[in-house]
Motif scaffolding. Structure first.
Motif, PDB file in Angstrom:
ATOM      1  N   LEU A  22     -12.071 -26.383  44.624  1.00  0.00           N
ATOM      2  CA  LEU A  22     -11.587 -25.215  45.070  1.00  0.00           C
ATOM      3  C   LEU A  22     -12.610 -25.083  46.275  1.00  0.00           C
ATOM      4  N   ARG A  26     -11.857 -24.715  50.423  1.00  0.00           N
ATOM      5  CA  ARG A  26     -12.029 -23.400  51.078  1.00  0.00           C
ATOM      6  C   ARG A  26     -12.848 -23.862  52.440  1.00  0.00           C
ATOM      7  N   TRP A  54      -2.896 -22.730  53.535  1.00  0.00           N
ATOM      8  CA  TRP A  54      -3.657 -22.186  52.338  1.00  0.00           C
ATOM      9  C   TRP A  54      -2.658 -21.402  51.419  1.00  0.00           C
ATOM     10  N   GLY A  58      -3.983 -22.727  48.192  1.00  0.00           N
ATOM     11  CA  GLY A  58      -5.310 -22.154  48.151  1.00  0.00           C
ATOM     12  C   GLY A  58      -5.630 -21.392  46.698  1.00  0.00           C
ATOM     13  N   THR A  59      -4.686 -21.455  45.905  1.00  0.00           N
ATOM     14  CA  THR A  59      -5.225 -20.714  44.755  1.00  0.00           C
ATOM     15  C   THR A  59      -4.538 -21.438  43.652  1.00  0.00           C
ATOM     16  N   GLU A  61      -2.869 -21.340  40.873  1.00  0.00           N
ATOM     17  CA  GLU A  61      -1.413 -21.075  40.609  1.00  0.00           C
ATOM     18  C   GLU A  61      -0.470 -21.744  41.493  1.00  0.00           C
ATOM     19  N   ARG A  63      -1.274 -24.019  43.881  1.00  0.00           N
ATOM     20  CA  ARG A  63      -1.478 -25.409  43.918  1.00  0.00           C
ATOM     21  C   ARG A  63      -0.717 -25.979  42.944  1.00  0.00           C
TER      22      ARG A  63
END
Length: 310
Positions: A22, A26, A54, A58-59, A61, A63
């Motif tokens: 992660l 970022r 993103w 980006g999270t 869930e 992903r």
């Protein structure tokens, strides 16, 4: 709308590995935003692509959902569009353009042969259009599928021209470029001219320079030269001359809806967005000669007597 098989994955857009953690995601997102911002040499399209990437990964869930769907770059699985589409019932009674040949047929067969060879002849392929399989394939194989989709989309667009137009798809020719099959994707005849058309998806933007298309995605290809040779082969056999040579690409890969890049052997050359193609043919390419009624009939007869399909 599902993306092209050549579209970059969100990980590629962010400049990170598919197994990045992660924090790495970022950092990649911030770097990609800086590079893509219009104020630092990027563009609005690039900036929007980074934002979409993103959202997709980006999270944890998002992903997980992206990876579950086979690493397709669109929120919905692309399988239904990549696989051959079933015939659709017509919603109106307007006469369609007369059409001959199998658009995208040879290119799809080349894709299927390529994916089979890449996987290995001893291994089973339950679904050659599975998004996860397509995404792992080498670029040259994904390019074949992207081109087949482009050819099929062009055929659907050209069919709306009406009965005054005749369309031939996948015409066999005596001319081909390096690594390219000896075929012309489409030939369209109507009162606005005789159009030799190639449907292409290189996965990146192209533009004219000195009568030829250029762009990083072309990898040395000379599309206009190849198209001119194919059109000449068809025209010589039928004793006709195309009035326009047209390359059609996905909308996002052409700066303008229609660009004229000069002429060759009396035929205007043009780069056209896919959404603009039907109207461009119906209205005529600027500077391209139009045909009278008797001339259209004579050219159609000659073509019908000589056209061979790939």
């Amino acid at each position: 709308m599902p993306d092209s098989p050549l579209s970059a994955s969100p990980y590629e857009v962010l400049g990170v590995r598919a197994d990045a953690n992660l924090d790495e995601l970022r950092q990649g997102y911030r770097r990609a935003l800086r590079r893509a911002h219009p104020d630092t040499g990027g563009s609005t399209a690039q900036f929007d692509a980074v934002q979409r990437a993103w959202v997709q990964v980006g999270t944890p869930e998002a992903r997980a959902e992206f990876d579950r769907r086979g690493r397709s770059a669109s929120p919905e699985p692309a399988h239904e569009t990549w696989a051959p589409a079933p015939p659709r019932p017509r919603r109106d009674s307007r006469p369609l353009a007369r059409s001959y040949g199998h658009p995208g047929g040879l290119t799809r067969q080349r894709y299927l042969d390529g994916i089979r060879e890449w996987v290995g002849y001893g291994d089973e392929i339950p679904d050659p259009y599975d998004p996860a399989l397509v995404r792992r394939a080498p670029r040259e194989i994904r390019h074949l599928l992207a081109d087949a989709l482009a050819e099929e989309a062009t055929a659907r667009s050209l069919s709306t021209l009406g009965i005054a137009f005749t369309v031939w798809h996948d015409l066999a020719t005596d001319a081909a470029g390096p690594g390219l099959p000896p075929k012309l994707d489409h030939l369209v005849l109507g009162p606005t001219g005789l159009f030799a058309i190639q449907s292409e998806d290189w996965g990146g933007p192209v533009r004219f320079r000195r009568g030829e298309l250029i762009g990083e995605a072309l990898a040395g290809e000379r599309p206009i030269r190849a198209l001119a040779a194919r059109a000449k082969s068809i025209g010589r056999a039928a004793r006709v001359k195309p009035t326009a040579l047209v390359v059609v690409v996905p909308d996002e890969f052409a700066d303008e809806p229609l660009q004229v890049g000069g002429s060759t052997r009396g035929a205007v050359i043009a780069l056209v967005r896919a959404s603009r193609l039907a109207s461009a043919v119906f209205e005529g390419i600027p500077g391209s000669a139009q045909l009278g009624g008797s001339e259209v009939m004579e050219v159609r007869t000659r073509l019908q007597q000589t056209v061979r399909f790939a």
